[in-house]
Design a protein around this motif. Structure first.
Motif, PDB file in Angstrom:
ATOM      1  N   LEU A  82       0.833  -1.268  -0.031  1.00 28.09           N
ATOM      2  CA  LEU A  82      -0.084  -0.089   0.078  1.00 28.09           C
ATOM      3  C   LEU A  82       0.762   1.387  -0.172  1.00 28.09           C
ATOM      4  O   LEU A  82       0.575   2.248  -0.502  1.00 28.09           O
ATOM      5  CB  LEU A  82      -0.996   0.178   1.230  1.00 28.09           C
ATOM      6  CG  LEU A  82      -2.127  -1.006   1.125  1.00 28.09           C
ATOM      7  CD1 LEU A  82      -2.798  -0.849   2.595  1.00 28.09           C
ATOM      8  CD2 LEU A  82      -2.849  -1.008   0.028  1.00 28.09           C
ATOM      9  N   ALA A  83       2.013   1.167   0.548  1.00 28.33           N
ATOM     10  CA  ALA A  83       2.890   2.099   0.684  1.00 28.33           C
ATOM     11  C   ALA A  83       3.412   2.649  -0.742  1.00 28.33           C
ATOM     12  O   ALA A  83       3.589   3.884  -0.965  1.00 28.33           O
ATOM     13  CB  ALA A  83       4.201   2.186   1.826  1.00 28.33           C
ATOM     14  N   HIS A  84       3.865   1.644  -1.546  1.00 27.39           N
ATOM     15  CA  HIS A  84       4.326   1.916  -2.795  1.00 27.39           C
ATOM     16  C   HIS A  84       3.257   2.327  -3.836  1.00 27.39           C
ATOM     17  O   HIS A  84       3.331   3.328  -4.718  1.00 27.39           O
ATOM     18  CB  HIS A  84       4.735   0.412  -3.442  1.00 27.39           C
ATOM     19  CG  HIS A  84       6.017   0.223  -2.818  1.00 27.39           C
ATOM     20  ND1 HIS A  84       7.159   1.002  -3.028  1.00 27.39           N
ATOM     21  CD2 HIS A  84       6.455  -1.042  -2.102  1.00 27.39           C
ATOM     22  CE1 HIS A  84       8.243   0.425  -2.651  1.00 27.39           C
ATOM     23  NE2 HIS A  84       7.787  -0.924  -2.189  1.00 27.39           N
ATOM     24  N   LEU A  85       1.792   2.015  -3.558  1.00 29.26           N
ATOM     25  CA  LEU A  85       0.759   2.404  -4.296  1.00 29.26           C
ATOM     26  C   LEU A  85       0.593   3.807  -4.109  1.00 29.26           C
ATOM     27  O   LEU A  85       0.146   4.488  -4.771  1.00 29.26           O
ATOM     28  CB  LEU A  85      -0.563   1.432  -4.039  1.00 29.26           C
ATOM     29  CG  LEU A  85      -1.633   1.267  -5.026  1.00 29.26           C
ATOM     30  CD1 LEU A  85      -1.110   1.066  -6.207  1.00 29.26           C
ATOM     31  CD2 LEU A  85      -2.760   0.449  -4.272  1.00 29.26           C
ATOM     32  N   ASN A  86       0.693   4.255  -2.609  1.00 30.57           N
ATOM     33  CA  ASN A  86       0.443   5.608  -2.195  1.00 30.57           C
ATOM     34  C   ASN A  86       1.372   6.185  -3.072  1.00 30.57           C
ATOM     35  O   ASN A  86       0.869   7.327  -3.628  1.00 30.57           O
ATOM     36  CB  ASN A  86       0.473   5.634  -0.810  1.00 30.57           C
ATOM     37  CG  ASN A  86      -0.204   6.963  -0.259  1.00 30.57           C
ATOM     38  OD1 ASN A  86      -1.223   7.364  -0.474  1.00 30.57           O
ATOM     39  ND2 ASN A  86       0.973   7.595   0.182  1.00 30.57           N
ATOM     40  N   ASP A  87       2.711   5.973  -2.985  1.00 33.53           N
ATOM     41  CA  ASP A  87       3.733   6.872  -3.768  1.00 33.53           C
ATOM     42  C   ASP A  87       3.585   6.784  -4.891  1.00 33.53           C
ATOM     43  O   ASP A  87       3.561   8.015  -5.490  1.00 33.53           O
ATOM     44  CB  ASP A  87       4.955   6.427  -3.284  1.00 33.53           C
ATOM     45  CG  ASP A  87       5.569   6.025  -1.933  1.00 33.53           C
ATOM     46  OD1 ASP A  87       4.955   7.059  -1.242  1.00 33.53           O
ATOM     47  OD2 ASP A  87       6.406   5.385  -1.476  1.00 33.53           O
ATOM     48  N   LEU A  88       3.360   5.919  -5.718  1.00 35.98           N
ATOM     49  CA  LEU A  88       2.916   5.978  -7.159  1.00 35.98           C
ATOM     50  C   LEU A  88       1.642   6.892  -7.410  1.00 35.98           C
ATOM     51  O   LEU A  88       1.753   7.655  -8.460  1.00 35.98           O
ATOM     52  CB  LEU A  88       2.438   4.456  -7.668  1.00 35.98           C
ATOM     53  CG  LEU A  88       2.114   4.357  -9.155  1.00 35.98           C
ATOM     54  CD1 LEU A  88       3.229   4.895  -9.973  1.00 35.98           C
ATOM     55  CD2 LEU A  88       1.569   2.976  -9.468  1.00 35.98           C
ATOM     56  N   MET A  89       0.701   6.764  -6.856  1.00 33.14           N
ATOM     57  CA  MET A  89      -0.281   7.707  -7.153  1.00 33.14           C
ATOM     58  C   MET A  89       0.009   9.274  -6.797  1.00 33.14           C
ATOM     59  O   MET A  89      -0.511  10.225  -7.422  1.00 33.14           O
ATOM     60  CB  MET A  89      -1.661   7.524  -6.163  1.00 33.14           C
ATOM     61  CG  MET A  89      -2.747   8.222  -6.386  1.00 33.14           C
ATOM     62  SD  MET A  89      -4.322   7.673  -5.563  1.00 33.14           S
ATOM     63  CE  MET A  89      -4.591   6.073  -6.317  1.00 33.14           C
ATOM     64  N   GLN A  90       0.758   9.418  -5.586  1.00 37.05           N
ATOM     65  CA  GLN A  90       1.243  10.516  -5.123  1.00 37.05           C
ATOM     66  C   GLN A  90       2.140  11.463  -6.374  1.00 37.05           C
ATOM     67  O   GLN A  90       2.077  12.606  -6.788  1.00 37.05           O
ATOM     68  CB  GLN A  90       1.440  11.019  -3.976  1.00 37.05           C
ATOM     69  CG  GLN A  90       0.613  10.660  -2.868  1.00 37.05           C
ATOM     70  CD  GLN A  90       1.258  10.956  -1.396  1.00 37.05           C
ATOM     71  OE1 GLN A  90       2.318  10.850  -1.142  1.00 37.05           O
ATOM     72  NE2 GLN A  90       0.262  11.590  -0.552  1.00 37.05           N
ATOM     73  N   ALA A  91       3.068  10.338  -6.747  1.00 36.13           N
ATOM     74  CA  ALA A  91       4.070  10.830  -7.634  1.00 36.13           C
ATOM     75  C   ALA A  91       3.518  11.279  -9.195  1.00 36.13           C
ATOM     76  O   ALA A  91       4.148  12.047  -9.815  1.00 36.13           O
ATOM     77  CB  ALA A  91       5.153  10.063  -7.735  1.00 36.13           C
ATOM     78  N   ARG A  92       2.675  10.437  -9.521  1.00 32.62           N
ATOM     79  CA  ARG A  92       2.284  10.384 -10.894  1.00 32.62           C
ATOM     80  C   ARG A  92       0.888  10.564 -11.216  1.00 32.62           C
ATOM     81  O   ARG A  92       0.491  11.297 -12.261  1.00 32.62           O
ATOM     82  CB  ARG A  92       2.494   9.041 -11.654  1.00 32.62           C
ATOM     83  CG  ARG A  92       4.233   8.753 -11.431  1.00 32.62           C
ATOM     84  CD  ARG A  92       4.502   7.561 -12.339  1.00 32.62           C
ATOM     85  NE  ARG A  92       3.987   7.688 -13.737  1.00 32.62           N
ATOM     86  CZ  ARG A  92       4.557   6.796 -14.600  1.00 32.62           C
ATOM     87  NH1 ARG A  92       5.120   5.628 -14.182  1.00 32.62           N
ATOM     88  NH2 ARG A  92       4.229   6.782 -15.757  1.00 32.62           N
TER      89      ARG A  92
END
Length: 733
Positions: A432-442
């Protein structure tokens, strides 16, 4: 006038059009009233008879047409007939000396003085006077009243069809708005392709492959043999040869014999014997038919019939009917376009979801997805079942903000990202942390092509869980998503306790994990908020209701629980819902063997010995040699690069699983060694000998796993594979 009642004592039945009756006595207030409460005539030519057939009064047209004698002996028979409305055709002697054929409709009138009187309304069906008969002068107030009545009817029809995007509902409302104010019977017939939300056929094919979707009648009863709603119409080889009215695409018919003849000529060769009765209602004497056209294509046919109402349709009726049909066509086309978009979005949504049910040796699942109805359309609710290594399974359920195609596309992107990261086998909180970073970054930045798609993904809730059937646990983490229901055998339902976490893209807080016990036979229920949330109600009440219904049906077949839950809870139609049910099964203790080994090169031989002994007990001697080589390589690498303690585990299921664990977090990499390299061939050999292999991180260390098919063909060693045995420490073989 030969005692026919045209003198100063005749009574009056005035029509709505203002045609003056002759000889009404002074002070006579409404002496004749129809049983439906209306006074006088709706149109045209009419006479009033007593029970002996004597003419008491007549309209202006009747007096001009029949002369002053008014000899209508044909109606004397009504004195002995039942007092019921009836229609027919009679031949009269005209004032000119010629004879004329006229259609009539007679209905009884209630008279204050007792006795029975008849109001007989006439309409020309042939004869020389059809074009000669002068119209009764219309009063200005009558013209204004008729215009206002038509305007009200047009507004009522427009309002009735403008509040829906459902094809059948639009047709039913349109038909109901025109009965009985305009006609006695209204039908709406639509091409099959329009019902399927496909492109409408061209106008020249308007009479082909029609299905009736709405019928409205004055008395609520269907004429015998007439096509009912939902039934297909007899197929016509082409449009009937009927002449439309001048300047309008509307066909008006008062000669039913001519209409039946034209339809009979247009029927296809394989039409049933009762085709005419299915197309023309019994007792009809007037038809008004208008095509419902949009962009030059046929969206259906609107037809109006008069049965008990006397008189045919005039030019004003045709103009009004064409206007209503045009508005109906626009409404049907909008509904068809909406249905097509909704169908496309639903198809995309369902194609992105996994199959509804899965069955493995360790669990079974059943998923249910119900799209939103009406204008909301499909949304972003989704679930997924992801097989992982070592018989473990991941479950994901999420809810994307918004509805429509954008939410569906955003859901597909999220699901693809979850599948990709799940293949790396991280812990739920880390995923979930990786998914959250992906959404915020892109994703929240949007894309020039369609920024709305990414906006829909912002604020998505997701729950990700991993079930381990060997340890009987389930580790999960949530990004703002409600917790699952856990029904353990013999225990009351509970909700998993999860730490509060924000939805994806909202913050950067860590997603805490929770581990729960999941013994065999446990029922897990993952769901979206549409299952439990109700407008104006506490969501906790909805969660308690969900737990109660699941507890009631916990022993039912898994694929029957989901529909039963949704039927009981009745989720709101304005939001889509997803429900994923999981029932765990036990893994036989005899199917698992595991050992802890020290980090000593001498234990490699012991590991091989333990492996061979276990394979012999399972009857898997055919896999002994390849499994021996795999265990030797993996244990040797763990000793050389990982350290103690080393774990070796074998699992027999539909495949043979071999695991070697060590406390190191270093990631093994497969590479192709050059001819002069002394090492680097071990994992290449493992990949050649097994059907699948991989590694996953644990909270402390890593695990390398392999899978071999039990029914697979014997492994053919690649050229030079024997040289790889040199990597095994001396004395291990």
């Amino acid at each position: 006038m030969a005692g026919r009642g045209m003198g100063p004592t005749a009574e009056s039945a005035a029509s709505e059009d203002g045609a003056a009756a002759h000889g009404a006595p002074d002070g006579a207030a409404e002496p004749f009233r129809a049983r439906d409460g209306s006074l006088g005539l709706r149109a045209g030519t009419a006479v009033v008879l007593d029970q002996y057939g004597t003419v008491l009064c007549a309209t202006h047209d009747a007096a001009w047409l029949l002369g002053r004698s008014l000899g209508i002996a044909e109606f004397a028979q009504y004195s002995a007939m039942p007092k019921e409305p009836r229609s027919g055709t009679a031949v009269f002697s005209l004032a000119s000396g010629e004879s004329g054929s006229f259609r009539y409709h007679a209905r009884p009138l209630d008279h204050e003085g007792g006795g029975t009187f008849w109001l007989v309304q006439l309409a020309g069906s042939g004869g020389p006077v059809a074009d000669e008969m002068p119209a009764a002068p219309a009063r200005p107030e009558d013209v204004e009243a008729r215009s206002e009545r038509r305007s009200r009817l047009a507004r009522a029809a427009a309002l009735s069809i403008g509040a829906s995007l459902d094809l059948k509902e639009i047709a039913e409302r349109l038909a109901d708005s025109l009965v009985p104010a305009f006609a006695d019977l209204i039908t709406v017939d639509v091409p099959e392709v329009v019902l399927n939300a496909d492109e409408p056929p061209p106008q020249e094919q308007a009479a082909r492959n029609l299905r009736r979707i709405a019928v409205a009648t004055r008395d609520g009863r269907m004429p015998p043999g007439f096509t009912r709603p939902g039934e297909p119409l007899p197929d016509l080889s082409g449009p009937p040869r009927l002449t439309p009215m001048a300047g309008r695409p509307v066909v008006a018919m008062s000669d039913m014999a001519e209409l039946r003849g034209a339809l009979r000529m247009a029927l296809s060769t394989d039409a049933p014997d009762d085709a005419i009765a299915r197309l023309v209602p019994a007792g009809a004497h007037a038809l008004l038919s208008a095509p419902m056209l949009g962009r030059g294509r046929s969206l259906g046919i609107l037809a109006a019939w008069r049965l008990s109402t006397p008189g045919g349709f005039d030019d004003d009726d045709a103009e009004l009917f064409a206007q209503i049909a045009s508005r109906g066509a626009l409404a049907l086309d909008n509904a068809r376009r909406f249905a097509r978009e909704h169908r496309t979005a639903v198809a995309l949504q369902r194609s992105l979801l996994p199959s509804g049910a899965t069955h493995t040796s360790v669990l079974e699942t059943a998923g249910t997805y119900v799209p939103a109805e009406g204008e909301a359309g499909v949304g972003g609710d989704w679930y997924d079942v992801l097989p992982l290594s070592s018989l473990r399974t991941a479950f994901a359920v999420g809810d994307v903000v918004g509805h429509g195609l954008g939410a569906t596309v955003a859901m597909g992107r999220l699901r693809t990202a979850v599948q990709t990261m799940a293949d790396l086998d991280p812990e739920p909180g880390e995923l979930l942390a990786h998914l959250n970073d992906l959404m915020q970054a892109r994703w929240t930045a949007g894309e020039p092509a369609d920024p709305d798609i990414d906006v829909d993904a912002y604020g998505t809730t997701v729950l990700y869980a991993v079930h381990d059937p060997i340890r009987h646990t389930c580790v999960m983490a949530s990004a703002g998503h409600p917790p699952p229901v856990v029904l353990r055998p013999g225990r009351a339902p509970e909700f998993a306790v999860l730490a509060p976490s924000p939805p994806l893209g909202v913050g950067a807080l860590p997603f805490e994990e929770a581990e729960i016990d999941v013994p065999p036979g446990t029922l897990l229920a993952f769901y979206t908020d549409g299952v439990v949330a109700r407008h104006g109600a506490d969501v906790n009440d909805g969660m308690d209701a969900l737990a109660a219904v699941l507890d009631e049906h916990r022993d039912a077949p898994l694929d029957a629980i989901g529909p039963a839950v949704l039927a009981r809870l009745e989720p709101p139609h304005g939001d889509d819902v997803a429900l994923l049910l999981v029932r765990t099964h036990p893994v036989p203790r005899s199917a698992v063997a595991e050992w802890d080994l020290p980090a000593d090169p001498s234990v490699v031989a012991r590991a091989r010995e333990l492996t061979l002994h276990q394979l012999d007990a399972w009857g898997l001697d055919d896999l002994a040699f390849t499994t021996e080589l795999v265990v030797s390589e993996l244990v040797t690498n763990a000793i050389r690069y990982g350290g103690a303690p080393i774990g070796l585990r074998l699992i027999r299921d539909e495949v043979l699983i071999c695991e070697v664990s060590d406390p190191s977090n270093s990631q093994p990499r497969q590479r192709r060694a050059q001819a002069t390299d002394e090492g680097g061939r071990g994992l290449f050999l493992v990949a050649q000998l097994t059907s699948r292999w991989g590694s996953r991180y644990r909270r402390t260390g890593k695990t390398i796993w392999t899978e071999q098919r039990l029914d697979g063909e014997p492994v053919e060693f690649p050229l030079g594979a024997v040289d790889l045995l040199g990597e095994i420490p001396e004395g291990a073989l």
